[in-house]
Design a protein around this motif. Structure first.
Motif, PDB file in Angstrom:
ATOM      1  N   LEU A 409     -21.021 -13.140  -6.326  1.00  0.00           N
ATOM      2  CA  LEU A 409     -20.334 -11.922  -5.887  1.00  0.00           C
ATOM      3  C   LEU A 409     -18.912 -12.234  -5.440  1.00  0.00           C
ATOM      4  N   MET A 410     -18.745 -13.345  -4.719  1.00  0.00           N
ATOM      5  CA  MET A 410     -17.406 -13.722  -4.277  1.00  0.00           C
ATOM      6  C   MET A 410     -16.528 -14.107  -5.467  1.00  0.00           C
ATOM      7  N   LEU A 411     -17.111 -14.749  -6.459  1.00  0.00           N
ATOM      8  CA  LEU A 411     -16.357 -15.076  -7.677  1.00  0.00           C
ATOM      9  C   LEU A 411     -15.941 -13.801  -8.403  1.00  0.00           C
ATOM     10  N   MET A 412     -16.835 -12.819  -8.452  1.00  0.00           N
ATOM     11  CA  MET A 412     -16.494 -11.556  -9.114  1.00  0.00           C
ATOM     12  C   MET A 412     -15.364 -10.842  -8.377  1.00  0.00           C
ATOM     13  N   ILE A 413     -15.364 -10.927  -7.057  1.00  0.00           N
ATOM     14  CA  ILE A 413     -14.261 -10.339  -6.279  1.00  0.00           C
ATOM     15  C   ILE A 413     -12.947 -11.030  -6.637  1.00  0.00           C
ATOM     16  N   GLY A 414     -12.997 -12.363  -6.761  1.00  0.00           N
ATOM     17  CA  GLY A 414     -11.792 -13.100  -7.174  1.00  0.00           C
ATOM     18  C   GLY A 414     -11.358 -12.742  -8.581  1.00  0.00           C
ATOM     19  N   ILE A 415     -12.319 -12.536  -9.488  1.00  0.00           N
ATOM     20  CA  ILE A 415     -11.996 -12.149 -10.864  1.00  0.00           C
ATOM     21  C   ILE A 415     -11.298 -10.797 -10.886  1.00  0.00           C
ATOM     22  N   ILE A 416     -11.833  -9.841 -10.127  1.00  0.00           N
ATOM     23  CA  ILE A 416     -11.220  -8.508 -10.077  1.00  0.00           C
ATOM     24  C   ILE A 416      -9.804  -8.587  -9.535  1.00  0.00           C
ATOM     25  N   ARG A 417      -9.590  -9.395  -8.512  1.00  0.00           N
ATOM     26  CA  ARG A 417      -8.235  -9.538  -7.948  1.00  0.00           C
ATOM     27  C   ARG A 417      -7.265 -10.067  -9.005  1.00  0.00           C
ATOM     28  N   GLN A 418      -7.698 -11.063  -9.749  1.00  0.00           N
ATOM     29  CA  GLN A 418      -6.806 -11.625 -10.768  1.00  0.00           C
ATOM     30  C   GLN A 418      -6.605 -10.656 -11.930  1.00  0.00           C
ATOM     31  N   HIS A 419      -7.631  -9.899 -12.273  1.00  0.00           N
ATOM     32  CA  HIS A 419      -7.469  -8.894 -13.323  1.00  0.00           C
ATOM     33  C   HIS A 419      -6.489  -7.804 -12.897  1.00  0.00           C
ATOM     34  N   GLN A 420      -6.506  -7.461 -11.623  1.00  0.00           N
ATOM     35  CA  GLN A 420      -5.534  -6.481 -11.121  1.00  0.00           C
ATOM     36  C   GLN A 420      -4.112  -7.021 -11.262  1.00  0.00           C
ATOM     37  N   LEU A 421      -3.933  -8.305 -10.993  1.00  0.00           N
ATOM     38  CA  LEU A 421      -2.607  -8.915 -11.146  1.00  0.00           C
ATOM     39  C   LEU A 421      -2.175  -8.929 -12.611  1.00  0.00           C
ATOM     40  N   ILE A 422      -3.113  -9.220 -13.502  1.00  0.00           N
ATOM     41  CA  ILE A 422      -2.792  -9.246 -14.936  1.00  0.00           C
ATOM     42  C   ILE A 422      -2.344  -7.866 -15.401  1.00  0.00           C
ATOM     43  N   ARG A 427       2.156  -4.025 -16.650  1.00  0.00           N
ATOM     44  CA  ARG A 427       2.684  -2.697 -16.323  1.00  0.00           C
ATOM     45  C   ARG A 427       1.845  -1.587 -16.980  1.00  0.00           C
ATOM     46  N   ILE A 428       0.539  -1.785 -16.917  1.00  0.00           N
ATOM     47  CA  ILE A 428      -0.411  -0.802 -17.446  1.00  0.00           C
ATOM     48  C   ILE A 428      -1.259  -0.303 -16.270  1.00  0.00           C
ATOM     49  N   PRO A 429      -1.080   0.939 -15.840  1.00  0.00           N
ATOM     50  CA  PRO A 429      -1.775   1.413 -14.629  1.00  0.00           C
ATOM     51  C   PRO A 429      -3.129   2.068 -14.887  1.00  0.00           C
ATOM     52  N   CYS A 430      -3.579   2.104 -16.149  1.00  0.00           N
ATOM     53  CA  CYS A 430      -4.737   2.931 -16.480  1.00  0.00           C
ATOM     54  C   CYS A 430      -6.043   2.431 -15.867  1.00  0.00           C
ATOM     55  N   LEU A 431      -6.129   1.161 -15.469  1.00  0.00           N
ATOM     56  CA  LEU A 431      -7.373   0.627 -14.894  1.00  0.00           C
ATOM     57  C   LEU A 431      -7.304   0.467 -13.380  1.00  0.00           C
ATOM     58  N   ASP A 432      -6.231   0.919 -12.768  1.00  0.00           N
ATOM     59  CA  ASP A 432      -6.065   0.717 -11.322  1.00  0.00           C
ATOM     60  C   ASP A 432      -7.238   1.299 -10.543  1.00  0.00           C
ATOM     61  N   LEU A 433      -7.560   2.546 -10.804  1.00  0.00           N
ATOM     62  CA  LEU A 433      -8.635   3.210 -10.059  1.00  0.00           C
ATOM     63  C   LEU A 433      -9.983   2.550 -10.338  1.00  0.00           C
ATOM     64  N   TYR A 434     -10.227   2.211 -11.597  1.00  0.00           N
ATOM     65  CA  TYR A 434     -11.514   1.601 -11.943  1.00  0.00           C
ATOM     66  C   TYR A 434     -11.680   0.243 -11.254  1.00  0.00           C
ATOM     67  N   LEU A 435     -10.659  -0.623 -11.333  1.00  0.00           N
ATOM     68  CA  LEU A 435     -10.759  -1.954 -10.718  1.00  0.00           C
ATOM     69  C   LEU A 435     -10.886  -1.849  -9.205  1.00  0.00           C
ATOM     70  N   ASP A 436     -10.193  -0.894  -8.607  1.00  0.00           N
ATOM     71  CA  ASP A 436     -10.347  -0.669  -7.156  1.00  0.00           C
ATOM     72  C   ASP A 436     -11.783  -0.271  -6.832  1.00  0.00           C
ATOM     73  N   LYS A 437     -12.353   0.586  -7.677  1.00  0.00           N
ATOM     74  CA  LYS A 437     -13.725   1.048  -7.433  1.00  0.00           C
ATOM     75  C   LYS A 437     -14.711  -0.116  -7.520  1.00  0.00           C
ATOM     76  N   VAL A 438     -14.540  -0.986  -8.526  1.00  0.00           N
ATOM     77  CA  VAL A 438     -15.424  -2.146  -8.669  1.00  0.00           C
ATOM     78  C   VAL A 438     -15.279  -3.074  -7.468  1.00  0.00           C
ATOM     79  N   ASN A 439     -14.045  -3.303  -7.069  1.00  0.00           N
ATOM     80  CA  ASN A 439     -13.799  -4.182  -5.916  1.00  0.00           C
ATOM     81  C   ASN A 439     -14.450  -3.622  -4.653  1.00  0.00           C
ATOM     82  N   ILE A 440     -14.338  -2.316  -4.477  1.00  0.00           N
ATOM     83  CA  ILE A 440     -14.913  -1.670  -3.297  1.00  0.00           C
ATOM     84  C   ILE A 440     -16.443  -1.741  -3.328  1.00  0.00           C
ATOM     85  N   SER A 441     -17.033  -1.713  -4.515  1.00  0.00           N
ATOM     86  CA  SER A 441     -18.499  -1.784  -4.600  1.00  0.00           C
ATOM     87  C   SER A 441     -19.010  -3.213  -4.417  1.00  0.00           C
ATOM     88  N   LEU A 442     -18.196  -4.218  -4.755  1.00  0.00           N
ATOM     89  CA  LEU A 442     -18.627  -5.611  -4.622  1.00  0.00           C
ATOM     90  C   LEU A 442     -18.696  -6.066  -3.166  1.00  0.00           C
TER      91      LEU A 442
END
Length: 687
Positions: A409-422, A427-442
């Motif tokens: 779970l902690m690794l997945m949180i780190g993966i999401i953080r790095q995916h947000q940076l990528i 400069r593509i904002p279309c996944l911002d809400l989705y990645l935030d939602k996944v991070n919040i659920s983890l």
């Protein structure tokens, strides 16, 4: 020449008159003399001393002679003067004629100027009319060009294929349609009544034709094994003007095309992600269950009875190990399931999680850019991806409640953080809400699993966990590896809440470890058990954070204090009499006359006993340390500390004997300090 001579004579005469009359002041005379001093005549007069009267007469005679000479000169030139006079009169006559002629010219020029002015005004008027006619001609030509429907354009739109030429013709038609709709003057023109029906027919025909064309291209997206991105980039984008034309001149049809594309891509991508997820699930390696907790007893958890899983998989429950590589491979291509399945590879869920979200990021980036470029609407993306998001959410919601792998779970949180940076770098904002939602659920799930580990320590059954073994307990090893893993994962992000939770976990394991230690009947065994566990914990934590942290420092303090206690226990076991004497009597003054004064008889047995068996006792201590402590390094450090403390005790005893009356008699039995130091160095070399 005569004029110069005359002037000289006049000057001389004037000077003589002034001198003769006496009217001239001395200052004036001096000034005149200064002015005439360079004149040869004046200088001659002054030098000869001629009288004024004589000289005056001479001057007058000269003047008369000059006058007569001048008259003769004029008489000689009289003919020339007459000729000159005649010439002047002739010039006057000629100039008079020229004046008359010029006056006539002046009159004629005035008349011409008036004519030129009239011509200039006519020219300006004609220029203005010409300019207006050119403007009118230009406007009329543009009007005719914009409103006329060339036969070639009709042929292309009605019978032509949709290609580059067809799209260029559509652009011309679009301009004509806009022209007749926008300009109010055009709407009032009679020409429009003839042309407008034809334009409307062409609009309807072109809209119908391009609709059929685009829909046909969209159906190609539904074919199995179609490379959607290549079809979008190499085919659809070539005809993006067709969509712009529909948007401007066939809004209803455009809405149908837009809906058809969204429906097609929604279904295609949803099916694509569903198939990919099903393939990934076959590759999943289960790491932990609800019973894989730090404080759960080994036999009840069945940790070692899972179908003979490899040790590295079982240890992954609490230890990070090689799993951290996933964060360094964050931008690697997604797994290809059939290749991995062919090699019978299995992966922890975070590997599958990264691959799924890598595919999601790349697909979303491509689709977002295409929607913006092809339709000019970013909002289409969210309607298309409503399906894929639902498929991924369904999968994730089925996985997350059954995930008890805190490290994963902690690794997945780190993966999401790095995916947000990528995505931010793209400069593509279309996944911002989705990645935030996944991070919040983890995070809540991680907190729940973490609290399960914490509760397992707090509620652990000490009797079932206790083993009659002083070596590091498996619960403590689990804790050390688990804590080190989380510390290592938190180094980059520094999450304060995680640090607080780790502190709570540390307090719980401290309490449990003390309870396990008290199960040993002997104090020495309790201390050995604690030292072994503290040393093992420190070693594991150092691998995660070499610079040390608050938790590591805590265990180092506990190790230090328990080492001191063990040294005392070990020395008391072999040299209790000496230690008791040194602690109780060595500080007293042996020369005092009190009844309790230290005597040779009191210390002699101690000295002889030490001399007879000190080497053997040290060897026993060495064997005891070697067998008691799991870490050779820790054991030898403790032995060195014990020998150093023994040396201090014996040094104090020797100093006390030196102060006793008659104590020198015991010198033969005293072991030299250098001998003890040699033994200490010998064991140090052995280490």
């Amino acid at each position: 020449m005569q004029a110069d001579c005359f002037h000289s004579v006049v000057m001389k005469r004037h000077l003589v008159d002034m001198l003769y009359s006496g009217d001239m002041s001395l200052e004036g005379l001096q000034q005149e003399l200064e002015e005439c001093k360079n004149d040869d005549v004046v200088a001659n007069i002054l030098s000869k001393g001629t009288t004024l009267r004589e000289y005056t007469k001479g001057v007058e005679n000269n003047l008369r002679q000059v006058e007569l000479d001048s008259i003769q000169d004029y008489i000689k030139e009289s003919d020339n003067l007459v000729s000159l006079h005649d010439q002047i009169r002739e010039c006057d006559s000629i100039l008079s004629q020229m004046e008359t002629l010029l006056s006539g010219f002046q009159s004629e020029i005035g008349s011409i100027s008036s004519d030129i002015k009239i011509l200039q005004e006519k020219s300006m008027d004609m220029g203005l009319k010409l300019k207006n006619r050119k403007v009118a001609e230009s406007s009329l030509a543009k009007f005719v060009e914009d409103i006329i429907v060339p036969p070639r354009m009709v042929d292309i739109i009605v019978d032509g294929e949709v290609n580059d030429e067809y799209m260029r013709t559509l652009e011309i038609l679009s301009k004509k349609l806009k022209f007749v709709d926008v300009d109010p003057m055009v709407k009032a023109s009679k020409a429009l009544k003839d042309v407008q029906p034809e334009l409307e027919k062409l609009r309807q025909k072109s809209v119908s034709k391009v609709f059929d064309f685009i829909v046909q291209k969209l159906y190609a997206l539904r074919k199995p094994k179609t490379n959607i991105q290549i079809l979008q980039q190499n085919v659809l984008l070539k005809y993006k003007y067709v969509v712009s034309f529909l948007k401007e001149h066939g809004n209803g049809v455009y809405t149908e095309v837009r809906g058809a594309y969204m429906d097609t891509m929604n279904k295609v991508l949803s099916a694509h992600f569903r198939a990919y997820i099903l393939a990934l699930e076959k590759l999943q390696l289960d790491i932990a269950t609800s019973s894989d907790l730090i404080g759960v007893e080994t036999r009840s958890s069945g940790l070692f009875l899972r179908g003979r899983e490899p040790l590295k998989n079982r240890s992954a429950v609490f230890a990070l190990g090689e799993r951290i590589k996933i964060l360094k491979e964050i931008d690697e291509p997604a797994l290809i399931p059939h290749i991995a399945e062919a090699s019978s590879s299995k992966y922890p869920y975070e590997v599958l999680f990264r691959s799924l979200h890598k595919l999601l990021m790349d697909t979303a980036t491509s689709e977002y850019n295409f929607c913006d470029d092809f339709f000019g609407e970013e909002s289409i993306f969210y309607e298309i991806f409503a399906g894929p998001f639902a498929v991924i959410d369904e999968h994730f919601n089925s996985i997350l409640p059954n995930c008890y792998d805190a490290i994963g779970l902690m690794l997945m949180i780190g993966i999401i953080r790095q995916h947000q940076l990528i995505m931010s770098r793209r400069r593509i904002p279309c996944l911002d809400l989705y990645l935030d939602k996944v991070n919040i659920s983890l995070w809540p799930r991680f907190k729940m699993v973490f609290d399960m580990h914490l509760s397992s320590l707090r509620n652990a059954n000490v009797r079932t966990l206790w083993e009659d073994d002083v070596h590091p307990h498996y619960v403590m090893r689990r804790y050390a590896e688990f804590t080190a893993s989380l510390i290592r994962l938190n180094v980059e992000y520094g999450d304060g809440q995680l640090e607080l939770n780790l502190e709570r976990l540390r307090m719980a394991v401290d309490d449990l470890l003390m309870k396990l230690a008290k199960m040993f009947p002997k104090t020495k065994l309790q201390i050995v058990f604690l030292i072994n566990n503290y040393d093992m914990t420190i070693s594991v934590l150092k691998e995660a954070a070499p610079e040390g942290g608050k938790i590591q420092m805590h265990f180092e303090e506990l190790l230090k204090s328990n080492t001191t206690l063990f040294v005392e226990e070990l020395l008391l076991e072999h040299f209790s009499d000496i230690i008791k004497f040194v602690k109780t009597r060595a500080s007293e003054d042996p020369s005092s006359s009190s009844e309790k004064a230290i005597t040779v008889a009191e210390v002699e047995p101690l000295v002889k006993d030490f001399a007879s068996r000190w080497k053997a006792a040290i060897e026993l201590m060495h064997k005891d340390v070697i067998t008691s402590f799991s870490s050779l390094l820790c054991g030898m450090e403790i032995l060195r500390a014990a020998l150093t403390q023994l040396l201090l005790y014996y040094t104090r005893l020797s100093d006390c004997i030196k102060r006793i009356v008659g104590g020198s008699a015991l010198n033969k039995d005293l072991v030299s300090i250098s001998s003890i130091m040699y033994e200490i160095r010998k064991y140090s070399r052995t280490f």
